[in-house]
Design a protein around this motif. Structure first.
Motif, short mmCIF file in Angstrom:
data_model
loop_
_atom_site.label_atom_id
_atom_site.label_comp_id
_atom_site.label_asym_id
_atom_site.label_seq_id
_atom_site.Cartn_x
_atom_site.Cartn_y
_atom_site.Cartn_z
N THR A 84 37.38 -11.40 6.87
CA THR A 84 36.70 -10.61 5.90
C THR A 84 35.39 -10.09 6.35
OG1 THR A 84 38.05 -11.72 3.99
CG2 THR A 84 35.68 -10.43 3.41
N PHE B 298 35.55 -6.29 5.66
CA PHE B 298 34.60 -5.73 4.64
C PHE B 298 33.64 -4.69 4.60
CE2 PHE B 298 31.24 -6.55 1.21
CZ PHE B 298 31.82 -6.10 0.09
N THR C 245 36.49 -5.29 -1.77
CA THR C 245 36.99 -6.72 -1.76
C THR C 245 38.54 -6.98 -2.54
OG1 THR C 245 34.65 -7.30 -2.56
CG2 THR C 245 36.17 -9.03 -2.99
N PHE D 223 35.96 -14.15 -2.80
CA PHE D 223 35.72 -13.03 -1.55
C PHE D 223 36.43 -13.58 -0.27
CE2 PHE D 223 32.12 -12.12 1.62
CZ PHE D 223 32.38 -10.94 1.52
#
Length: 258
Positions: free
Chosen positions: A27, A31, A45, A158
């Motif tokens: 991520t 992200f 997200t 997350f």
């Protein structure tokens, strides 16, 4: 998105799928790219979480040989992960981002320390069992269940460094090889990402273009990561986990305080 932005998101998806399958923290590749192409943080997200589902499944399939004989363990831990994933997804929409931004660096730091110390602690635990005549719990016991539940809540929220948390906990509490635990980690990530994605489909805004690009890229990356990760000896895998985790920690701190 422009064609160049789409290519950047696709490349980020490949990188994230690869690193997620081997270690975790993919991520932290996708992200920032999604933010860079103009998506708001929550939309980025959610889109990232939806897209990475395909990569998690791809990585789990790539590690299918290491999953042999772990059916009961995987089912039990996956059920825990699913509950945590839904809770984390709900928290993403209910809580301000600062709620987890403060806690995450602490969790990642603790996970890295546990990964580094895991061989020594495991030997100490084994010696204690031998003295007391006890045996290791095949699924890690209540302490692992609690830790995985909390880690899955974070994963649904997350996902960054989610895999490192799983590996630290399982490495401490399950007597098995790192590669077999890594296979379980990939299944857990797939489950948590999937249940969070289903939740997001009904209640959150996302960008279908970003989702599709990350899904395609992470599926490719999942296979690359499985082929590379399965060849790593335990020591090298541990070093890679710590190295990637350290980079992830630095990025999280820069994101939080930069």
């Amino acid at each position: 998105m422009t064609i160049w932005e789409m290519l950047a998101v696709l490349a980020a998806g490949i990188g994230a799928g690869t690193i997620n399958t081997i270690v975790g923290s993919g991520t932290l590749i996708t992200f920032p790219v999604l933010l860079g192409v103009g998506l708001p943080p929550v939309t980025a997200t959610v889109s990232n979480g939806l897209g990475l589902v395909a990569g998690s499944i791809s990585g789990a399939i790539g590690y299918r040989a290491e999953l042999a004989g772990q059916r009961d363990r995987v089912l039990k831990l996956s059920a825990v992960g699913a509950v945590g994933g839904v809770a984390g997804a709900a928290l993403l929409l209910a809580l301000p981002s600062t709620a987890f931004e403060t806690v995450v660096p602490v969790l990642v730091t603790l996970a890295l320390v546990l990964v580094i110390l895991q061989p020594r602690i495991s030997r100490a635990v084994q010696r204690r069992r031998e003295r007391n005549g006890g045996t290791a719990h095949p699924d890690g016991g209540p302490l692992l269940i609690t830790g995985l539940l909390l880690s899955s809540v974070y994963g649904g929220y997350f996902t960054a460094a989610q895999g490192i948390l799983y590996m630290a906990l399982m490495g401490m509490m399950i007597d098995d090889t790192l590669q077999r635990l890594n296979a379980v980690k990939n299944v857990l990530a797939a489950v948590v990402n999937s249940v969070a994605a289903i939740f997001f489909l009904f209640v959150a805004d996302f960008d279908w273009t970003a989702v599709a690009l990350i899904a395609v890229g992470s599926t490719i990356g999942g296979q690359i990561g499985a082929k590379a990760g399965r060849r790593l000896p335990p020591g090298a895998l541990r070093v890679l986990i710590v190295a990637v985790g350290t980079v992830a920690l630095v990025q999280l701190l820069l994101y939080r305080y930069g």
